[in-house]
Design an enzyme around this catalytic site. Structure first.
Site, PDB file in Angstrom:
ATOM      1  CE1 TYR A  65      -5.397  -5.090  -4.833  1.00 34.68           C
ATOM      2  CE2 TYR A  65      -6.867  -3.423  -4.037  1.00 34.68           C
ATOM      3  CZ  TYR A  65      -5.869  -3.602  -4.365  1.00 34.68           C
ATOM      4  OH  TYR A  65      -4.748  -2.910  -4.578  1.00 34.68           O
TER       5      TYR A  65
ATOM      6  CG  HIS B 182      -7.123  -8.067   1.268  1.00 35.10           C
ATOM      7  ND1 HIS B 182      -7.346  -8.130  -0.138  1.00 35.10           N
ATOM      8  CD2 HIS B 182      -6.651  -6.720   1.274  1.00 35.10           C
ATOM      9  CE1 HIS B 182      -6.929  -7.322  -0.767  1.00 35.10           C
ATOM     10  NE2 HIS B 182      -6.631  -6.339  -0.070  1.00 35.10           N
TER      11      HIS B 182
ATOM     12  CG  HIS C  62      -5.033   1.181  -5.460  1.00 35.21           C
ATOM     13  ND1 HIS C  62      -5.082   0.433  -4.507  1.00 35.21           N
ATOM     14  CD2 HIS C  62      -6.352   0.620  -6.101  1.00 35.21           C
ATOM     15  CE1 HIS C  62      -6.303  -0.492  -4.557  1.00 35.21           C
ATOM     16  NE2 HIS C  62      -6.856   0.076  -5.588  1.00 35.21           N
TER      17      HIS C  62
ATOM     18  NE  ARG D  27      -3.577  -2.081   2.825  1.00 34.41           N
ATOM     19  CZ  ARG D  27      -3.489  -3.181   3.307  1.00 34.41           C
ATOM     20  NH1 ARG D  27      -2.047  -3.447   4.040  1.00 34.41           N
ATOM     21  NH2 ARG D  27      -4.280  -4.113   3.517  1.00 34.41           N
TER      22      ARG D  27
ATOM     23  CE  LYS E  29      -7.799  -0.490   5.132  1.00 37.26           C
ATOM     24  NZ  LYS E  29      -8.618  -0.823   3.698  1.00 37.26           N
TER      25      LYS E  29
END
Length: 231
Positions: free
Chosen positions: A208, A199, A173, A79, A104
């Site tokens: 995705y 994830h 991205h 990311r 994240k």
């Protein structure tokens, strides 16, 4: 359009209730339809190769830094915030690994780095040390030695995309999405790609990392009993 209409009606009836002109809000009980998730268009393998191979002949410090950033983004599917937060100590050159500490949701992970990205990082760090920035903790720095910010990273990738004639807008991205799509197309291992991307929910990975139709058609033709041609 329906969601916007319902939002307008809810707001209007809240106003009427506040003014004493209505007793309830009839729009509150109407469920709006869910909007589909729009997927960013991934760069195909040829576009990524053109983007990364075109910048390998420059010896300018900024070009070497940007090359290393792009190689690392595509090699690991990072990311934008994860890339910007990397310190030099997070990269294990011996084991060819990167430790993503601030992922994240504050979920860290360890990712392998490909040989090309490792070489690009070494070239950039050698040039950085020659410019007297060897004491900086940040992996990617400005010419003044400060940590490179997310906005600057976005601008640099967009610059190289235009310079190398990539028709699609190049941003971090999109390279992450290309990494995920290409990994899934080659391996078909959804669970592994989920771990690489960081994830927590595999359904996020399924959305995705959509496969292109041509790849799906090849898998179908090869696997379905009624699709195979008889010799």
């Amino acid at each position: 359009t329906i969601q916007r209409m319902l939002s307008t009606l809810r707001t209007f009836f809240r106003y009427l209730m506040r003014e004493g002109l209505a007793r309830d809000n009839p729009a509150m009980d109407i469920r709006a339809p869910k909007s589909g998730k729009r997927l960013p268009k991934a760069l195909d393998a040829d576009q990524v190769s053109h983007l990364l191979d075109a910048g390998t002949h420059s010896s300018e410090p900024l070009a070497l830094r940007d090359q290393a950033m792009m190689e690392l983004l595509y090699a690991c599917g990072l990311r934008l915030a994860e890339l910007a937060a990397l310190d030099l100590r997070d990269v294990d050159f011996g084991q060819q690994l990167v430790h993503v500490i601030a992922g994240k949701g504050n979920k860290g992970r360890i990712l392998p780095i490909g040989r090309t990205a490792i070489e690009a990082l070494k070239v950039w760090l050698d040039k950085r040390d020659q410019n007297g920035l060897f004491q900086q903790q940040a992996l990617f720095t400005t010419q003044q030695g400060k940590r490179l910010g997310v906005r600057s990273i976005q601008q640099r990738l967009a610059f190289w995309g235009k310079k190398h004639g990539i028709s699609e807008h190049v941003h971090p991205h999109r390279l992450r999405h290309a990494f995920a799509s290409h990994m899934l197309e080659s391996s078909s291992d959804l669970r592994a790609v989920q771990e690489l991307l960081g994830h927590s929910d595999i359904s996020t990975t399924q959305v995705y990392t959509h496969l292109d139709f041509l790849h799906l058609a090849k898998v179908y033709d090869a696997a379905h009993p009624r699709a195979k041609k008889r010799s």
